[in-house]
Design a protein around this motif. Structure first.
Motif, PDB file in Angstrom:
ATOM      1  N   LYS A 171      37.128  41.826  49.308  1.00  0.00           N
ATOM      2  CA  LYS A 171      36.428  40.986  48.334  1.00  0.00           C
ATOM      3  C   LYS A 171      34.980  41.447  48.159  1.00  0.00           C
ATOM      4  CE  LYS A 171      35.473  36.155  47.242  1.00  0.00           C
ATOM      5  NZ  LYS A 171      35.606  34.740  47.699  1.00  0.00           N
ATOM      6  N   GLY A 174      35.080  44.446  45.954  1.00  0.00           N
ATOM      7  CA  GLY A 174      35.320  44.086  44.553  1.00  0.00           C
ATOM      8  C   GLY A 174      34.074  43.525  43.887  1.00  0.00           C
ATOM      9  N   ASN A 175      33.332  42.694  44.602  1.00  0.00           N
ATOM     10  CA  ASN A 175      32.091  42.131  44.043  1.00  0.00           C
ATOM     11  C   ASN A 175      31.048  43.225  43.778  1.00  0.00           C
ATOM     12  OD1 ASN A 175      33.148  39.535  44.170  1.00  0.00           O
ATOM     13  ND2 ASN A 175      32.338  39.167  46.238  1.00  0.00           N
ATOM     14  N   MET A 177      31.667  46.336  43.090  1.00  0.00           N
ATOM     15  CA  MET A 177      32.101  47.132  41.940  1.00  0.00           C
ATOM     16  C   MET A 177      31.867  46.383  40.629  1.00  0.00           C
ATOM     17  SD  MET A 177      35.590  48.746  43.570  1.00  0.00           S
ATOM     18  CE  MET A 177      35.964  49.719  42.126  1.00  0.00           C
ATOM     19  N   GLU A 178      32.067  45.089  40.638  1.00  0.00           N
ATOM     20  CA  GLU A 178      31.839  44.310  39.420  1.00  0.00           C
ATOM     21  C   GLU A 178      30.364  44.328  39.004  1.00  0.00           C
ATOM     22  OE1 GLU A 178      33.326  40.419  40.015  1.00  0.00           O
ATOM     23  OE2 GLU A 178      35.450  41.021  39.958  1.00  0.00           O
ATOM     24  N   LYS A 179      29.458  44.369  39.974  1.00  0.00           N
ATOM     25  CA  LYS A 179      28.031  44.404  39.652  1.00  0.00           C
ATOM     26  C   LYS A 179      27.655  45.652  38.860  1.00  0.00           C
ATOM     27  CE  LYS A 179      26.380  41.648  43.560  1.00  0.00           C
ATOM     28  NZ  LYS A 179      25.540  41.651  44.782  1.00  0.00           N
ATOM     29  N   GLY A 181      29.757  47.184  36.708  1.00  0.00           N
ATOM     30  CA  GLY A 181      30.595  47.317  35.520  1.00  0.00           C
ATOM     31  C   GLY A 181      31.940  47.949  35.760  1.00  0.00           C
ATOM     32  N   VAL A 182      32.435  47.890  36.977  1.00  0.00           N
ATOM     33  CA  VAL A 182      33.744  48.458  37.291  1.00  0.00           C
ATOM     34  C   VAL A 182      34.785  47.344  37.188  1.00  0.00           C
ATOM     35  CG1 VAL A 182      35.147  49.645  39.014  1.00  0.00           C
ATOM     36  CG2 VAL A 182      32.704  50.177  38.786  1.00  0.00           C
ATOM     37  N   GLU A 183      35.810  47.580  36.373  1.00  0.00           N
ATOM     38  CA  GLU A 183      36.876  46.603  36.168  1.00  0.00           C
ATOM     39  C   GLU A 183      38.228  47.237  36.507  1.00  0.00           C
ATOM     40  OE1 GLU A 183      36.743  45.179  32.207  1.00  0.00           O
ATOM     41  OE2 GLU A 183      34.612  44.622  32.285  1.00  0.00           O
ATOM     42  N   GLU A 184      39.130  46.419  36.988  1.00  0.00           N
ATOM     43  CA  GLU A 184      40.469  46.896  37.332  1.00  0.00           C
ATOM     44  C   GLU A 184      41.350  46.975  36.088  1.00  0.00           C
ATOM     45  OE1 GLU A 184      42.268  44.483  40.280  1.00  0.00           O
ATOM     46  OE2 GLU A 184      41.012  45.236  41.926  1.00  0.00           O
ATOM     47  N   TYR A 222      40.943  51.898  36.585  1.00  0.00           N
ATOM     48  CA  TYR A 222      39.620  51.254  36.564  1.00  0.00           C
ATOM     49  C   TYR A 222      38.850  51.674  35.304  1.00  0.00           C
ATOM     50  CZ  TYR A 222      40.442  49.931  41.400  1.00  0.00           C
ATOM     51  OH  TYR A 222      40.983  49.381  42.546  1.00  0.00           O
ATOM     52  N   ASN A 225      32.164  50.227  32.665  1.00  0.00           N
ATOM     53  CA  ASN A 225      31.421  49.779  31.477  1.00  0.00           C
ATOM     54  C   ASN A 225      32.242  49.976  30.196  1.00  0.00           C
ATOM     55  OD1 ASN A 225      29.080  49.049  32.959  1.00  0.00           O
ATOM     56  ND2 ASN A 225      28.390  51.190  32.942  1.00  0.00           N
TER      57      ASN A 225
END
Length: 238
Positions: A171, A174-175, A177-179, A181-184, A222, A225
């Motif tokens: 987790k 994942g957090n 990576m989200e910061k 701009g990385v999305e699954e 992935y 952006n």
């Protein structure tokens, strides 16, 4: 009676002898030589009298030359004011050219400094652009190292505890990576195959499922952006 007396009269036409008329002393040669010694000098030395006209001519020439320089009209009768105006315009134009040249050199130096600064910033961006991302990944690495150390030293470690620790670590990753701009990209089964985001690893025949849909996800993809960083690897129904 007085009228009877005879009054002698001088004859009117009688000539006067100039040589016998007495002159004042100041006009005599003796007095003039004594009171004015320069008269004797000029009288004795004739070269002074000869040089006097030359001195007068030289002085007159100098006066004429100075008058010609001061006058706006030359010997040919042309007005020199136009020439002065042209010289003034020439000097003004020359000054403007020098100013423009200085401005061009200054602008060139500024552009060169800007180019060097931009190149340095790009180089620093390549070198240190991942500073924040690395700082977000370090806690994840620390958590994984703690989990491995606990599993190694404690033989009686609980599997559920290990799973919970790994879930927390995942987790955190994942957090982080989200910061940035990385999305699954994780398609579900039965979703239509999208060649823009999915990569078909194999084709599987299945009459119960619709053709062209995803049967299984082998690896998630992935986006960075909004741009595809890695496609999701899937199996497609034929």
């Amino acid at each position: 009676m007085a009228s009877d007396q005879h009054i002698p009269q001088e004859p009117r036409d009688q000539e006067i002898d100039v040589e016998k008329v007495p002159f004042p002393d100041e006009f005599s040669s003796e007095n003039s030589s004594e009171e004015n010694p320069m008269a004797n000098e000029f009288g004795k030395d004739e070269t002074l009298w000869d040089a006097a006209p030359e001195i007068t001519i030289d002085a007159r020439d100098k006066v004429e030359d100075s008058t010609a320089l001061a006058s706006p009209v030359d010997d040919t009768g042309h007005d020199n004011s136009a020439f002065d105006d042209l010289m003034s315009q020439f000097m003004e134009a020359k000054q403007q050219v020098e100013e423009q040249r200085d401005n061009a050199l200054r602008l060139q130096a500024e552009m060169e400094n800007l180019r060097r600064r931009s190149a340095r910033e790009v180089e620093n961006a390549h070198k240190y652009g991942l500073d924040r991302f690395v700082s977000e990944l370090l806690p994840v690495k620390d958590s994984l190292e703690l989990g491995v150390a606990a599993a190694t030293t404690d033989e009686n470690v609980n599997v559920n505890t290990m799973r919970e620790g790994m879930e927390l670590t995942l987790k955190m990753l994942g957090n982080a990576m989200e910061k940035f701009g990385v999305e699954e990209v994780s398609p579900s089964q039965g979703e239509r195959f999208d060649p823009e985001r999915h990569q078909a690893m194999s084709v599987q025949e299945d009459k119960e499922k619709e053709s062209g849909t995803i049967s299984m996800v082998m690896q998630k993809g992935y986006l960075l952006n909004g741009r595809l960083a890695r496609p999701a690897m899937v199996i497609v129904v034929k």
